[in-house]
Design a protein around this motif. Structure first.
Motif, PDB file in Angstrom:
ATOM      1  N   LYS A 214     -63.816  16.054  65.707  1.00  0.00           N
ATOM      2  CA  LYS A 214     -65.239  15.793  65.553  1.00  0.00           C
ATOM      3  C   LYS A 214     -65.851  16.812  64.596  1.00  0.00           C
ATOM      4  N   GLU A 215     -66.734  16.328  63.741  1.00  0.00           N
ATOM      5  CA  GLU A 215     -67.396  17.249  62.816  1.00  0.00           C
ATOM      6  C   GLU A 215     -68.328  18.162  63.597  1.00  0.00           C
ATOM      7  N   PRO A 216     -68.175  19.474  63.443  1.00  0.00           N
ATOM      8  CA  PRO A 216     -69.005  20.405  64.222  1.00  0.00           C
ATOM      9  C   PRO A 216     -70.413  20.525  63.641  1.00  0.00           C
ATOM     10  N   SER A 217     -71.359  20.771  64.522  1.00  0.00           N
ATOM     11  CA  SER A 217     -72.730  21.015  64.087  1.00  0.00           C
ATOM     12  C   SER A 217     -72.821  22.416  63.473  1.00  0.00           C
TER      13      SER A 217
ATOM     14  N   GLN B  38     -58.395  23.183  59.433  1.00  0.00           N
ATOM     15  CA  GLN B  38     -57.606  23.993  60.354  1.00  0.00           C
ATOM     16  C   GLN B  38     -57.451  23.311  61.703  1.00  0.00           C
ATOM     17  N   GLY B  39     -58.542  22.723  62.190  1.00  0.00           N
ATOM     18  CA  GLY B  39     -58.489  22.045  63.480  1.00  0.00           C
ATOM     19  C   GLY B  39     -57.535  20.868  63.464  1.00  0.00           C
TER      20      GLY B  39
ATOM     21  N   VAL C 167     -61.421  15.141  69.104  1.00  0.00           N
ATOM     22  CA  VAL C 167     -61.410  16.402  69.833  1.00  0.00           C
ATOM     23  C   VAL C 167     -62.472  17.336  69.282  1.00  0.00           C
ATOM     24  N   ASP C 168     -63.161  18.036  70.195  1.00  0.00           N
ATOM     25  CA  ASP C 168     -64.127  19.051  69.788  1.00  0.00           C
ATOM     26  C   ASP C 168     -63.404  20.280  69.265  1.00  0.00           C
ATOM     27  N   LEU C 169     -63.957  20.879  68.237  1.00  0.00           N
ATOM     28  CA  LEU C 169     -63.321  22.045  67.630  1.00  0.00           C
ATOM     29  C   LEU C 169     -63.413  23.293  68.504  1.00  0.00           C
ATOM     30  N   ILE C 170     -64.505  23.463  69.231  1.00  0.00           N
ATOM     31  CA  ILE C 170     -64.694  24.717  69.977  1.00  0.00           C
ATOM     32  C   ILE C 170     -63.595  24.941  71.013  1.00  0.00           C
ATOM     33  N   PRO C 171     -63.315  23.997  71.918  1.00  0.00           N
ATOM     34  CA  PRO C 171     -62.214  24.253  72.864  1.00  0.00           C
ATOM     35  C   PRO C 171     -60.854  24.298  72.183  1.00  0.00           C
ATOM     36  N   LEU C 172     -60.744  23.649  71.023  1.00  0.00           N
ATOM     37  CA  LEU C 172     -59.470  23.633  70.304  1.00  0.00           C
ATOM     38  C   LEU C 172     -59.187  24.972  69.624  1.00  0.00           C
ATOM     39  N   LEU C 173     -60.210  25.566  69.001  1.00  0.00           N
ATOM     40  CA  LEU C 173     -60.016  26.786  68.227  1.00  0.00           C
ATOM     41  C   LEU C 173     -60.470  28.049  68.945  1.00  0.00           C
ATOM     42  N   CYS C 174     -61.284  27.892  69.976  1.00  0.00           N
ATOM     43  CA  CYS C 174     -61.831  29.070  70.669  1.00  0.00           C
ATOM     44  C   CYS C 174     -61.281  29.193  72.076  1.00  0.00           C
TER      45      CYS C 174
END
Length: 273
Positions: A47-50, A90-91, A157-164
């Motif tokens: 998903k494109e992050p805000s 990257q995600g 997939v949301d980037l925050i739980p994936l990368l953080c």
């Protein structure tokens, strides 16, 4: 949905299935051999992050002490639009690698909420000649069973739980391996995962509570199952299936089994039987 108190595993009447029953074992197979080509092999997007999400990810990595200097420099100097493009690349790379790694190493074993599904008996229960095992879900490995979600479209997939996340498998990534096409919703599936494919996991004897025998199973098959159970799981209830005469369904009734020699000794059979 909370984990049901019981889950079911359909089996064909094979030597391997009987050996697993005798050994109190379930097999964690590689999903690469499953009959659904998308099983654990979905092609998820990111998903494109805000703008807020981008800044949150930026701050997360700038606060980490082990970020390489070249990466730290990028996090410090890139504007939001450039950061967003980099994070999306990257995600997606992290996501693709996670799916590839899962397919090549992990094992999965599958269960169903239902023991009376005509399609499940036809596809996985030996065409109604096999059996279905009933398990308690408060015993391992079913305590960690995850419900399968059925969808019409590929997940994102949301980037925050994936990368953080410092965890090897975030919940978002694990959910990918429990996502299937809507066509499979009849399975009402729950699944357990293991770090290594090809693992035969031994469950505690008390986890098994019942065996449901297909309506077309031969009597010899019933006898073999009954003899295995009575010698090691006397508390397990046997259920005999039959085709309903009033609706399209399989019905079950509890049955007991008396071995041939015991029945003869008790006078339940003729002496020459």
């Amino acid at each position: 949905m909370p984990l049901p108190s019981r889950l079911y595993k359909y089996e064909s009447f094979t030597a391997q299935a009987l050996e697993n029953l005798k050994n109190h074992s379930v097999y964690f197979a590689s999903p690469s051999c499953f009959n659904d080509p998308y099983d654990c092999a979905v092609s998820p997007g990111v998903k494109e992050p805000s703008d807020r999400d981008v800044e949150r990810i930026r701050n997360y990595y700038l606060a980490k002490a082990d970020v390489p200097e070249n990466a730290r420099s990028q996090f410090e100097r890139l504007d939001v639009a450039s950061m967003r493009a980099m994070l999306l690349r990257q995600g997606q790379s992290v996501l693709d690698e996670a799916v590839k790694e899962f397919l090549s190493t992990r094992g999965v074993t599958c269960f169903s909420e239902r023991n009376d599904s005509l399609l499940m008996w036809g596809h996985y229960g030996g065409r109604f000649k096999g059996f279905c095992l009933e398990f308690r879900t408060d015993c391992p490995p079913l305590t960690k069973a995850r419900q399968v979600r059925y969808a019409e479209e590929m997940p994102q997939v949301d980037l925050i739980p994936l990368l953080c996340s410092d965890e090897e498998d975030s919940r978002e990534v694990l959910d990918l391996y429990c996502t299937k096409a809507l066509d499979w919703h009849y399975e009402k599936e729950w699944r357990c995962m293991h770090d290594k494919a090809g693992t035969l996991y031994t469950y505690p004897a008390e986890a098994l509570t019942g065996i449901f025998i297909g309506p077309d199973a031969a009597f010899a098959s019933f006898e073999i199952l009954a003899l295995i159970i009575m010698n090691q799981n006397p508390g397990v209830q046997l259920w005999q299936g039959r085709r309903s005469q009033s609706e399209f369904s399989v019905e079950f009734e509890p049955v007991t089994y008396t071995p041939h020699l015991e029945a003869k000794r008790l006078g339940l059979l003729p002496r020459d039987a």
